[in-house]
Design an enzyme around this catalytic site. Structure first.
Site, mmCIF file in Angstrom:
data_model
loop_
_atom_site.group_PDB
_atom_site.id
_atom_site.type_symbol
_atom_site.label_atom_id
_atom_site.label_comp_id
_atom_site.label_asym_id
_atom_site.label_seq_id
_atom_site.Cartn_x
_atom_site.Cartn_y
_atom_site.Cartn_z
ATOM 1 N N GLU A 120 0.820 -1.208 0.000
ATOM 2 C CA GLU A 120 0.000 0.000 0.000
ATOM 3 C C GLU A 120 0.855 1.260 0.000
ATOM 4 O OE1 GLU A 120 -3.081 0.374 -0.562
ATOM 5 O OE2 GLU A 120 -3.594 -1.749 -0.571
ATOM 6 N N ASP A 178 -9.989 4.847 -2.352
ATOM 7 C CA ASP A 178 -8.871 5.406 -3.096
ATOM 8 C C ASP A 178 -9.405 6.081 -4.348
ATOM 9 O OD1 ASP A 178 -9.472 3.312 -4.860
ATOM 10 O OD2 ASP A 178 -7.367 2.883 -5.258
ATOM 11 N N TYR A 214 -6.590 6.186 4.616
ATOM 12 C CA TYR A 214 -6.725 5.217 3.518
ATOM 13 C C TYR A 214 -5.885 3.969 3.798
ATOM 14 C CZ TYR A 214 -5.757 2.514 -0.512
ATOM 15 O OH TYR A 214 -5.584 1.424 -1.327
#
Length: 363
Positions: free
Chosen positions: A93, A194, A176
């Protein structure tokens, strides 16, 4: 094309039409949610009402079709494998922030081969970490990732936590990333929003070409309402909606003919109107920017076996003032160390020779 049923979430704003009817999707302006009428005494009906049930069925149907599409078309990415680790998901990520998958995948594999756990990364020399980051861009991410590894070791015994508050307390982990880790590493319900998911929901539910440049509270509420309540279903929806945005519902060339829910897309039904927020978007060229200068400096230092003389760095860029500004910023960001000569017994007012200064990656 036949009328498109409303696919906004039944939890969105509640009011009545002039005659108490449920407005159709066609009667609602783009970006607005069709509303549930109030009862004759003004009370808001529960979601058990027929209208709410109908919209809930549409949303559930869309989710099911997107998840089925994902099962058939999902990319075989290593951070999705059955043997993935929570730490590996977090690393992916961080790397995927503003960097395409095709560049991240080989770097991720090499990184996890070298530092498979937070404990391994925590004790690695910083120079090695920055060299391994190579050309992924935004190298401050590498430093933050190492800081995160150290925090995981110190606070959680080397095991990545699944608690949202604990994740958010880690260096470099924002809302996020915390949501993505909870969904993709631990299979927990979270709102993973996202740029890909934002675009899918903007088109499908709001009829807009692209979401606003800055994420809004309304978007977050809408996305949350779309997430199934069940952990497993929620994590699957997060991955599927993100993949749909990455592969089909792309920003510049959406492949609506390949979309599993095109028949329920408000943007497509409206004739694919232009981006209403285009005037608010800022674009920045790469050539000549500070980012380009910083990238050249970092590339030179990564490849050098030792400290690099000032003159070699100065040769990278013709604009001396811009280069100096970028070097100062890199030093301030702790990405670069500037070693200046020690001056002894020099007459007052004499400056050290800048050519004796060297630059290197931090140890």
């Amino acid at each position: 094309m036949p009328a498109v049923p409303s696919v906004v979430d039944p939890a969105s704003s509640l009011s009545s039409g002039t005659g108490g009817e449920v407005p159709s999707a066609a009667s609602v302006a783009p970006g607005e949610a069709p509303v549930v009428p109030a009862g004759p005494t003004g009370e808001v009906p529960s979601q058990a009402s027929a209208g709410a049930d109908d919209r809930g069925d549409v949303v559930a149907g869309v989710r099911a079709d997107v998840v089925a599409w994902f099962a058939a078309h999902a990319r075989d990415l290593p951070w999705r494998a059955a043997d993935r680790t929570p730490w590996g998901v977090l690393v992916s990520e961080v790397m995927l922030q503003q960097t395409p998958v095709v560049r991240v995948e080989p770097a991720w594999r090499a990184w996890l081969d070298r530092w498979p756990t937070p404990a391994d990364l925590a004790v690695a020399p910083t120079a090695d970490v920055l060299r391994a980051w190579d050309r992924l861009g935004y190298p401050r991410r590498a430093l933050r990732l190492q800081e995160c590894a150290r925090a995981v070791v110190e606070r959680h015994g080397g095991e990545l936590p699944d608690d949202e508050a604990a994740l958010l307390a880690l260096p470099g982990v924002g809302p996020y990333t915390a949501a993505a880790v909870r969904a993709f590493a631990f299979g927990r319900r979270s709102v993973v929003l996202d740029t890909n998911v934002r675009r899918v929901l903007a088109r499908l539910a709001a009829g807009e070409a692209l979401p606003a440049p800055t994420q809004t509270a309304a978007e977050t509420r809408l996305a949350s309402a779309w997430v199934p309540h069940d952990d497993a279903a929620a994590s699957r929806w997060a991955a599927a909606s993100m993949e749909l945005g990455a592969l089909v519902c792309t920003a510049r060339s959406p492949r609506c003919d390949a979309c599993p829910v095109a028949d329920r897309c408000r943007w497509l039904a409206a004739g694919r109107p232009a981006d209403a927020h285009a005037h608010r978007r800022r674009t920045q060229a790469w050539a000549g920017t500070d980012r380009q200068v910083r990238g050249r400096v970092m590339a030179l230092l990564r490849e050098a076996p030792g400290p690099v003389p000032h003159d070699a760095v100065a040769a990278l860029w013709s604009d001396a003032a811009q280069l100096a500004r970028c070097l100062d910023a890199l030093v301030a960001d702790r990405l670069v160390v500037r070693d200046e000569p020690v001056v002894r017994d020099e007459p007052p007012g004499d400056d050290p020779d800048p050519s004796a200064t060297t630059y290197r990656l931090p140890h």
